[in-house]
Design an enzyme around this catalytic site. Structure first.
Site, short mmCIF file in Angstrom:
data_model
loop_
_atom_site.label_atom_id
_atom_site.label_comp_id
_atom_site.label_asym_id
_atom_site.label_seq_id
_atom_site.Cartn_x
_atom_site.Cartn_y
_atom_site.Cartn_z
CG ASP A 1 10.02 9.83 -5.15
OD1 ASP A 1 10.88 10.22 -4.34
OD2 ASP A 1 8.96 9.27 -4.80
CE LYS B 1 -3.86 1.24 3.02
NZ LYS B 1 -5.06 1.34 2.30
N1 LIG Z 1 5.59 -4.60 -8.82
C1 LIG Z 1 5.53 -4.80 -7.50
N2 LIG Z 1 5.82 -6.02 -6.99
C2 LIG Z 1 5.76 -6.24 -5.65
N3 LIG Z 1 5.40 -5.31 -4.75
C3 LIG Z 1 5.10 -4.07 -5.20
C4 LIG Z 1 5.14 -3.75 -6.59
N4 LIG Z 1 4.79 -2.45 -6.73
C5 LIG Z 1 4.53 -2.00 -5.50
N5 LIG Z 1 4.71 -2.95 -4.56
C6 LIG Z 1 4.50 -2.83 -3.10
O1 LIG Z 1 3.49 -1.88 -2.87
C7 LIG Z 1 3.99 -0.75 -2.16
C8 LIG Z 1 3.38 0.54 -2.72
O2 LIG Z 1 3.72 0.67 -4.07
P1 LIG Z 1 4.18 2.07 -4.70
O3 LIG Z 1 4.11 1.95 -6.16
O4 LIG Z 1 5.47 2.50 -4.10
O5 LIG Z 1 2.99 2.98 -4.16
P2 LIG Z 1 2.71 4.53 -4.19
O6 LIG Z 1 3.17 5.06 -5.50
O7 LIG Z 1 1.25 4.56 -4.00
O8 LIG Z 1 3.43 5.13 -3.02
C9 LIG Z 1 5.50 -0.83 -2.31
O9 LIG Z 1 6.18 -0.25 -1.24
C10 LIG Z 1 5.74 -2.32 -2.39
O10 LIG Z 1 5.75 -2.88 -1.10
#
Ligand SMILES: Nc1ncnc2c1ncn2[C@@H]1O[C@H](COP(=O)(O)OP(=O)(O)O)[C@@H](O)[C@H]1O
Ligand SMILES: [Mg+2]
Length: 255
Positions: free
Chosen positions: A138, A19
């Site tokens: 970022d 999340k």
């Molecule tokens: N492709 C992926 N595979 C596995 N886990 C993912 C992936 N993308 C995101 N996550 C998990 O989801 C979390 C939130 O994703 P993220 O894209 O960083 O969210 P946001 O842009 O909303 O902050 C990440 O910190 C990670 O734990």
């Protein structure tokens, strides 16, 4: 269980994987190795054009080092929800490798060779993003994931700055500790990010790796207390003997 539509087929989301500030990431039933990011309702219309452009460009098939948006995901009525990407599993965020305490727990077998190997792979992944025509913007310790064999994957690719047909889709955020001096005080939502800006963040990440989680701008400033972001903005780099009179900053204790 939420139903989603990918192309013309219906799927159900499986377990919640993560999340973030922008949405939730789930596994997909019947699509192992892939994940779906579903944006928070208020963000969908703002992100739809950018994600469609990224999918249209085929970024996801240009490299598997980056979890680029690969397919569009909608609800049963065709309303945009988010996208499908590579599921990165078995990896840990970079900071769990560079801080010695969590390294012991999550990478118990990692020696210095492993660290250097990882640093090279982080640099390779960042270079790959630039080859695909994007700028990370970022770059930070949570978007870089590391596996037990020192391979690296980048997530949060929908935040990358991306250009298509003269239109620029910005990266609107940044973490102060990884932001170069010239961007501090600027409005990140509108400033054009460059490869050089990413290279600063990359250098911060590599320094952290090679020096046990130490930030390159750590130090003791002889003036009032300042944040790490301020230290960067004011160029107070302490690990240089020749510049100590100008930076009024000495390396932290035990260095
Ligand atoms: N492709 C992926 N595979 C596995 N886990 C993912 C992936 N993308 C995101 N996550 C998990 O989801 C979390 C939130 O994703 P993220 O894209 O960083 O969210 P946001 O842009 O909303 O902050 C990440 O910190 C990670 O734990
Ligand atoms: Mg994001």
């Amino acid at each position: 269980m939420q139903e989603i539509v990918i192309g013309n087929s219906r799927f159900s989301v499986a377990e919640l994987i993560g999340k973030g500030g922008e949405g939730e990431v789930y596994a997909i039933k019947g699509r192992s190795g892939q994940a779906v990011k579903i944006y928070n309702a208020g963000l969908r219309s703002k992100r739809e054009d950018k994600v469609r452009a990224m999918v249209g460009e085929g970024l996801a098939i240009k490299t598997d080092l980056v979890a680029y948006p690969g397919e569009i995901v909608t609800d049963n009525q065709g309303n945009f929800l988010g996208f499908v990407m590579r599921l990165v599993s078995g990896y840990r965020p970079l900071h769990e490798l560079y801080s010695p305490k969590s390294r012991q727990r999550y990478f118990p077998k990692a020696d210095y060779r492993f660290i250097v190997h990882t640093a090279l792979n982080v640099a390779r992944a960042v270079g790959k993003v630039h080859q695909t025509g994007c700028v990370i913007g970022d770059l930070n310790h949570s978007g870089v994931l590391v596996a037990q064999d020192a391979t690296v994957a980048l997530i949060d690719a929908d935040s990358f700055q991306f250009r298509l047909n003269g239109k620029s889709y910005p990266c609107v955020v940044g973490v102060p500790d990884f932001t170069p001096p010239e961007l501090h005080g600027k409005n990140l939502a509108s400033v054009e990010r460059t490869i050089e800006h990413d290279n600063f963040g990359l250098a911060v990440a590599i320094f952290h790796l090679l020096f046990m989680g130490r930030h390159p701008y750590a130090g003791r400033y002889s003036g009032p207390d300042i944040s790490m972001g301020d230290a960067i903005a004011q160029n107070r780099f302490a690990f240089s003997l020749t510049r100590q009179s100008a930076t009024r900053t000495t390396p932290p204790p035990a260095h």
